[in-house]
Design an enzyme around this catalytic site. Structure first.
Site, PDB file in Angstrom:
ATOM      1  CE  LYS A 108      -3.738  -0.394   2.270  1.00 47.62           C
ATOM      2  NZ  LYS A 108      -4.670  -0.597   3.403  1.00 47.62           N
ATOM      3  NE  ARG A 128      -6.867   4.027   4.532  1.00 48.53           N
ATOM      4  CZ  ARG A 128      -8.155   3.734   4.343  1.00 48.53           C
ATOM      5  NH1 ARG A 128      -8.540   2.472   4.373  1.00 48.53           N
ATOM      6  NH2 ARG A 128      -9.040   4.685   4.146  1.00 48.53           N
ATOM      7  N   GLY A 168      -8.241  -7.071   4.694  1.00 48.06           N
ATOM      8  CA  GLY A 168      -9.028  -7.186   5.905  1.00 48.06           C
ATOM      9  C   GLY A 168      -8.382  -7.924   7.053  1.00 48.06           C
ATOM     10  CG  MET A 188      -2.616  -7.136   9.452  1.00 50.54           C
ATOM     11  SD  MET A 188      -0.905  -6.712   9.062  1.00 50.54           S
ATOM     12  CE  MET A 188      -0.998  -6.386   7.308  1.00 50.54           C
ATOM     13  NE  ARG A 200      -6.342  -4.464  -2.632  1.00 47.52           N
ATOM     14  CZ  ARG A 200      -6.836  -4.544  -1.419  1.00 47.52           C
ATOM     15  NH1 ARG A 200      -6.028  -4.429  -0.369  1.00 47.52           N
ATOM     16  NH2 ARG A 200      -8.123  -4.729  -1.207  1.00 47.52           N
ATOM     17  CG  HIS A 244     -13.915  -9.990   4.628  1.00 47.33           C
ATOM     18  ND1 HIS A 244     -14.236 -11.278   5.018  1.00 47.33           N
ATOM     19  CD2 HIS A 244     -12.618  -9.803   4.955  1.00 47.33           C
ATOM     20  CE1 HIS A 244     -13.180 -11.835   5.563  1.00 47.33           C
ATOM     21  NE2 HIS A 244     -12.184 -10.964   5.548  1.00 47.33           N
ATOM     22  CB  SER A 290      13.094 -42.292 -10.769  1.00 51.06           C
ATOM     23  OG  SER A 290      11.906 -41.612 -10.426  1.00 51.06           O
ATOM     24  CB  CYS A 307       8.670 -40.523  -9.386  1.00 49.78           C
ATOM     25  SG  CYS A 307       9.531 -41.701  -8.326  1.00 49.78           S
ATOM     26  CE1 TYR A 319      10.788 -38.576 -14.115  1.00 43.50           C
ATOM     27  CE2 TYR A 319      12.766 -38.855 -15.459  1.00 43.50           C
ATOM     28  CZ  TYR A 319      11.877 -39.335 -14.505  1.00 43.50           C
ATOM     29  OH  TYR A 319      12.077 -40.570 -13.938  1.00 43.50           O
TER      30      TYR A 319
END
Length: 889
Positions: free
Chosen positions: A28, A98, A107, A109, A354, A470, A778, A845, A865
């Site tokens: 903010k 704020r 919401g 804090m 934001r 909210h 693997s 895996c 992979y």
């Protein structure tokens, strides 16, 4: 030595921060500085850094004198800019206080508005504005908010007093109360504070300021903020900034107002300006859902506000300015923006921007559209969608062919469908969840205190609130369905029941909600799998072109294979052969093999299993065509296949023609104290080589059959639980001998590879030697984590929460790979394996193969992979692309 800087100023004339300083100024504060520098109408103020909050915590909840000095100097500059003075009885300057973490935590804090009012300064505000009702209403709001946020009193104490007064005056709206009523309310509020806290409401504006800053700092550690960070895997060590900004007022009459808007629709992703506003209101009125907000334009209308006049109609000049600003902000930030604004006496102010919270489907659409519009590149688009959102896209939706008993409608606040037993409090949602019961959380409107209940529930239904309430914002961020503002619902939370369409539903009754259309239905409605949209397909294709890691799947039946291929799997990284043994047709033959007293009887049983295994592999090879299929030979200990119930034991006794007592004796002899470290994996093959021979025969014969049908099987045979190269060498020689026999019998040959699973610490340490006998490694990180930590995955759930809660472990090592310990072993094995055999193929895996953080580690150490369950394949594809792009940054 220069003094540490704790405070950064922002205004149209002088700004110290910028949007790149979110770690220090919070999201903010950084954006307030950025907007000020862009020349947008931002009320002047200053930001107290996140470092100041951490210092506050480290200093036993006290602010350093030098921090207070810097606040005083910056406040004096705001006084000069506004021409007002803090605490002045003639021309008072008021502030909003704020919070602002480095990431958006809507919401979670605390906020304090109208700070600086007392019995004297309210008279100055009255004189300054010429509006007595506004001045005293602002004071009333401040006392209530300060008592709740700073002094810790429940808001319901004040709200009930307000409702009682409105009832006594026979009015429904706050605005219909008289000024004397507001004055009386304030006195009532102060008396409530004194009775419940034993303290007098502080009238000194400076004392109000210091207490409010401390309270906002402390809200970083409140329960709801802590829960939200846990849910989103945010660090608890960041701290929060505090933004101290001169007040502008949306509650000065019908030429004033406040609202929230999005530069694109946050639910659908459509390119349309979307938002809601309230006339004669302050910001918290919009998100609290107490009043029904109006639409800013025709595109923002819904069932509840379609008859309202739009902001565009009521204040065309202000709306025109807002259009200019939203386009400027989206272009500048190169992302969809969530903008808060206030209008005071016809003048527009921008209070916050934001990156907007959005649904998973809208995130993909916005990313694809912005690339096609030339706003961002494909590489930037890959980071506009989170891996969590990709997972949400695959959630089920209602079956369109099922009859639905629609009993209510609200706003489509967050898409998706969910059914569950209704509960009326967060505590009950948590309690039901702990007992394995799915719930729908029913609330008048949610507040930040409901975060735990929202996490525990399957979906949220509220009676009040709009698309920016909210409940809507938080549910969208969680990917949970939400229907907000269902105005025809009557909720009786005290008695745990609701009335909808004339029928009463009590706690434990089942309801279904559908958040894409805002529907409420009686009972449980069946769901079907989500469909892949064209935008999703385009986006994932971009991800595939940018990633280096191949993404395979863990699958051992045709259904899972088909789903994985549909979701973009490039091969099978783990086919567990033992899963095929539990079919009712096969389990008796498997048990016959286990109970065989000699190899001759064992081979007879194995011959019964062979055609089943061969058929399984044949189906998989045909589906996979030429894609790699990694088949793990039998891994679990034999006791897992034994009969557990008396009836099963009797069936086996009859099948084998032996006494029931003998079955029990043999079963007892096979039991192990620690089967995870017992007679399993390659150890079984050393003792009973015929088991692996049968499996190899099934694999190779299925491969030959597929080849003759025109397919090109790409087979990898994996030997599990190796700890020494001699184990692999012996079993490999037996596999090769068996395959040569098969080739000779069939007159056909196919190619295949033999490798091993690295799942024991010794195997990782001895990787160079083992690699001499292996074409691939693997990494079975499930067992490697267990054996490295000495933890049982099945039992550790009882105490791991204590480790996580007390910050002994930062993360559950079975969820995200432990990079320092287990990761060290994996990295060591990769290096050693490639020294011995540079061309060795390397993959993972374990379940970590679908975890984004673990995938980044796999990319960084150079694996070829990752493999994961079918529904995590798209998540892994995106995580692999993001990892590849991170490397280039």
């Amino acid at each position: 030595m220069s003094e540490l800087k704790w405070v950064y100023e922002f205004s149209a004339s002088f700004t110290e921060g910028h949007r790149g300083m979110k770690d220090l100024l919070g999201g903010k504060g950084a954006n307030l500085a950025e907007m000020s520098a862009l020349g947008l109408p931002v009320p002047p103020g200053f930001t107290l850094t996140t470092e100041a909050s951490l210092d506050f915590f480290n200093n036993q909840g006290k602010m350093r004198p030098e921090v207070k000095d810097q606040i005083l100097k910056s406040l004096q500059k705001v006084e000069k800019l506004t021409g007002k003075k803090f605490g002045d009885t003639d021309n008072p300057l008021l502030f909003s206080i704020r919070s602002g973490a480095k990431v958006s935590m809507p919401g979670m804090m605390d906020t304090v508005l109208n700070l600086g009012l007392n019995d004297e300064t309210v008279l100055g505000l009255e004189k300054q504005t010429g509006n007595s009702w506004f001045a005293w209403d602002s004071y009333r709001r401040f006392v209530q908010m300060f008592a709740n946020v700073v002094m810790g009193l429940n808001s319901s104490l004040f709200e009930s007093t307000l409702e009682d007064l409105k009832e006594a005056r026979n009015v429904e709206e706050d605005s219909l109360l008289e000024v004397d009523d507001l004055k009386r309310l304030i006195e009532f509020y102060k008396q409530i504070i004194l009775e419940n806290k034993g303290q007098i409401f502080p009238s000194d504006p400076w004392e109000q300021l210091w207490q409010s800053i401390a309270s906002v700092f402390q809200s970083w550690n409140n329960d709801r903020a802590f829960k939200y960070r846990e849910l989103n895997n945010f660090s608890h060590n960041w701290g929060t900034a505090v933004n101290i900004q001169s007040m502008v007022f949306g509650n000065r009459g019908n030429d004033s107002g406040t609202g929230v808007c999005f530069t694109r629709d946050p639910s659908t992703g459509e390119r349309k300006f979307f938002g809601e506003f309230l006339l004669n209101a302050q910001g918290e009125d919009v998100v609290a859902g107490i009043r029904v907000p109006g639409p800013i334009n025709d595109e923002s209308k819904n069932e509840r506000n379609k008859s309202f006049k739009t902001l565009k109609e009521l204040m065309p000049e202000v709306y025109g300015q807002l259009e200019v600003f939203y386009k400027k902000l989206e272009s500048h930030y190169r992302d969809m923006q969530d903008i808060e604004f206030t209008i005071e006496r016809g003048q527009l102010f921008i209070l916050q921007t934001r990156s907007g919270k959005r649904t998973a489907s809208s995130a993909v659409k916005i990313a694809v559209d912005m690339v096609q519009e030339g706003i961002i590149s494909k590489e930037e688009a890959i980071f506009k969608v989170s891996t969590d959102q990709i997972g949400q896209l695959l959630h089920p939706r209602l079956d369109p062919n099922t009859v639905k008993d629609i009993i209510g409608r609200g706003l489509p606040a967050s898409p998706g469908a969910a059914s569950g037993e209704i509960v009326f409090s967060s505590e009950d949602a948590i309690s039901f969840k702990e007992r394995g019961r799915s719930t729908i959380l029913i609330r008048q409107e949610t507040s930040p205190e409901d975060i735990s209940g929202m996490i525990a529930s399957e979906g949220i239904l509220t009676a009040r609130g709009g698309m920016t309430s909210h409940a809507a914002v938080v549910a969208r961020g969680m990917g949970k369905p939400c229907v907000a503002g269902c105005s025809n619902i009557i909720i009786d939370s005290a008695n745990k029941k609701l009335i909808l369409s004339g029928k009463t539903y009590k706690e434990g009754d089942f309801l279904t909600i559908e958040g894409s259309e805002g529907l409420v239905m009686a009972g449980t409605v069946p769901t079907i799998s989500a469909e892949v949209t064209e935008d999703f397909a385009v986006f994932m294709k971009w991800a595939d072109t940018l990633k280096k890691l191949e993404v395979r799947t863990n699958a051992d039946n045709p259904q899972d294979v088909q789903m994985a291929l549909k979701l973009g799997a490039e091969g099978i990284g783990l086919c567990r052969t033992e899963h095929m043994f539990f079919d009712p047709e096969r389990i008796l033959a498997v048990r016959e093999m286990i109970f065989a007293e000699n190899s001759e009887k064992r081979n007879l049983a194995l011959k019964k299993i062979l055609p089943f295994q061969r058929e399984d592999f044949s189906k998989i090879f045909k589906l996979m065509e030429s894609r790699p299929v990694n088949i793990r030979l039998l891994d679990p200990p034999l006791h897992e296949f034994l009969p557990h119930s008396e009836n099963e034991q009797k069936d086996l006794s009859i099948h084998l023609g032996v006494a029931l007592e003998k079955i029990r004796d043999i079963q007892k002899n096979l039991e192990e104290f620690n089967p995870m470290l017992g007679h399993r994996g390659c150890r079984l093959a050393i003792s009973f080589p015929e088991i692996y021979k049968m499996q190899v025969r099934a694999i190779i014969e299925a491969g030959i059959e597929s080849k003759l049908l025109g397919f090109s099987p790409n087979i990898e045979i994996m030997v599990p639980l190796v700890s020494d190269y001699k184990e692999l060498k012996k079993i490999k020689s037996e596999i090769l001998k068996e395959t040569e026999d098969i080739f000779e019998e069939k007159g056909e040959k196919i190619s295949f590879q033999i490798g091993t699973m690295i799942e024991l610490p010794r195997a990782a340490i001895m990787a160079r030697e083992i690699a001499e006998e292996a074409s691939f490694f693997s990494f079975g990180t499930n067992d490697l984590t267990q054996t490295t930590y000495g933890l049982s995955r099945d039992d550790s759930g009882r105490f791991l929460p204590d480790y996580l809660g007390q910050n002994v472990f930062k993360e559950d090592p079975f969820v995200s790979l432990d990079k320092e310990g287990v990761g060290f072993l994996v990295s060591h094995a990769v290096k050693e394996g490639r020294i011995a055999k540079p061309e060795i193929h390397l993959g993972i895996c374990g379940e970590h193969g679908g975890d984004p953080k673990s995938i980044q580690f796999c990319h960084n150490i150079g694996l070829d992979y990752v493999s994961c369950s079918p529904f995590r394949v798209p998540i892994a594809r995106l995580a692999a692309a993001q990892s590849s792009l991170q490397e280039k940054k």
